[in-house]
Write an enzyme that holds these catalytic residues in place. Sequence first.
Site, mmCIF file in Angstrom:
data_model
loop_
_atom_site.group_PDB
_atom_site.id
_atom_site.type_symbol
_atom_site.label_atom_id
_atom_site.label_comp_id
_atom_site.label_asym_id
_atom_site.label_seq_id
_atom_site.Cartn_x
_atom_site.Cartn_y
_atom_site.Cartn_z
ATOM 1 N N SER A 148 0.814 -1.212 0.000
ATOM 2 C CA SER A 148 0.000 0.000 0.000
ATOM 3 C C SER A 148 0.854 1.271 0.000
ATOM 4 C CB SER A 148 -0.943 -0.055 1.194
ATOM 5 O OG SER A 148 -2.066 0.709 0.924
ATOM 6 N N HIS A 193 -7.563 -5.816 0.275
ATOM 7 C CA HIS A 193 -6.341 -5.023 0.455
ATOM 8 C C HIS A 193 -5.584 -5.538 1.682
ATOM 9 C CE1 HIS A 193 -4.078 -1.298 -0.079
ATOM 10 N NE2 HIS A 193 -4.201 -1.046 1.206
HETATM 11 C C1 GTR Z 1 -5.424 4.409 1.868
HETATM 12 C C2 GTR Z 1 -4.871 5.212 0.722
HETATM 13 C C3 GTR Z 1 -4.162 4.304 -0.223
HETATM 14 C C4 GTR Z 1 -3.239 3.341 0.491
HETATM 15 C C5 GTR Z 1 -3.766 2.860 1.810
HETATM 16 C C6 GTR Z 1 -2.757 2.201 2.730
HETATM 17 O O1 GTR Z 1 -6.162 5.164 2.737
HETATM 18 O O2 GTR Z 1 -5.929 5.863 0.080
HETATM 19 O O3 GTR Z 1 -3.463 5.064 -1.184
HETATM 20 O O4 GTR Z 1 -1.987 3.881 0.640
HETATM 21 O O5 GTR Z 1 -4.332 3.864 2.545
HETATM 22 O O6 GTR Z 1 -1.611 2.615 2.817
HETATM 23 O O7 GTR Z 1 -3.159 1.250 3.407
#
Ligand code: GTR
Length: 411
Positions: free
Chosen positions: A251, A392
């Site tokens: 991420s 995610h």
């Molecule tokens: C979210 C963000 C993403 C990603 C994520 C993370 O809120 O929008 O770009 O980086 O966090 O790091 O888990």
Amino acid sequence: IFMLSMSIVQSQTVYDESKVPNFKVPDALLTFKGKKINSVKKWEKVRRPELLHYFKNKVYGRIPKTLEIDSYTVLEEDSNALNGKAKRKQIALSFKHNNKSLSFTILLYLPKEEQNPPLFLGYNFYGNHTITNDEAVLISTAWTRNNESFGIKNNSLDEASRGKRTHRWAIEKILKAGYGLATIYYGEVDPDTNDFSDGIHSLLYNKNQTQPKPDEWGSIAAWSWGMSRALDYFEKDKDVNANKVIAFGHSRLGKTSLWAGATDQRFAGVISNNSGCGGAALSKRKFGETIEKINHSFPHWFCDNFKQFNNNEEALVVDQHQLLSLIAPRPLYVASAEEDQWADPKGEFLSAYYASPVWDLYNKQGIEHMQMPKVNEPIHSTVSYHIRSGKHDVTDYDWENYIKWADTFVK
Ligand code: GTR
């Protein structure tokens, strides 16, 4: 008043392929002046430097000064860690400048049987002690985002959060495959808040400067810088093979591992796990998270110049596949998750595809076909890609594939 309210309202999030705008993908092998690049030599002399320069000045921000490790301290070490399976070391790297200092701690596990093993280096989100139940892992005193389910209160860490993120780190599998694992709490390098008075930035200000200039580093560049300093340390540590360090990140920390791999060619390979917008995903698709949205939620991640492209992706003369291309000819793994539409899996895949002609120049295999593979059917080549089922996250499935790829292309 109308104009004002217009500018605060953000565009709707697009999750529908039919709403993706038509756009021209900038050619990785065509210079800004329109010259065709057809040799490794020209790529390395002309095109790679101009792309790197653009990403530094307009996207992540350039580092104002070089700053080397002032000193390092092995805080602790044990050759019988994890029930005798590993050697563990915890090393603090210290930096000093302008009467300020900063230090961050590397947690290092090495497989016992292996001499000079390759290793995965990646940041963690909530402290080194969260990636394992190992009670000897030191707890960071740095500022941390609160997290109720991890028992993190008052922005500080304690025993309550030990082992809360073990599922993201397949330590046993990594060690068994003959790799070491090194991790750092990213908040020790720069706390993830929109505040530039702390973290590594503050050590490098000029007199009276309180925040980076428009083309100077945001937090992602600061975290990437920290990965390079860890690599500086590995070059001095005889227990590891500094020529085989793979930059890993998930991420926002996957955006970070990509930028680390782009700016520091000593990294032997790079893994981007669900890195999304500002990472592997193409910005011009405006699918899921966009430049406008990311700069709104995280104004400190990129340099201020990047805000020029809020809802103005047309003005960008690059796209993120060209960030990936800066990693060539080294092995690169881009991974997505099916339910992580916010990170635009298709945009991440296409980015690996459009970057691939640069690997071709070196006679290395990139992603050859534009057709996205099915879920859980990885493509393994020097440039690898998979989309796994699920959300995610970082899973054992991801690690199993990273290890396979590293066995063939890095080890
Ligand atoms: C979210 C963000 C993403 C990603 C994520 C993370 O809120 O929008 O770009 O980086 O966090 O790091 O888990």
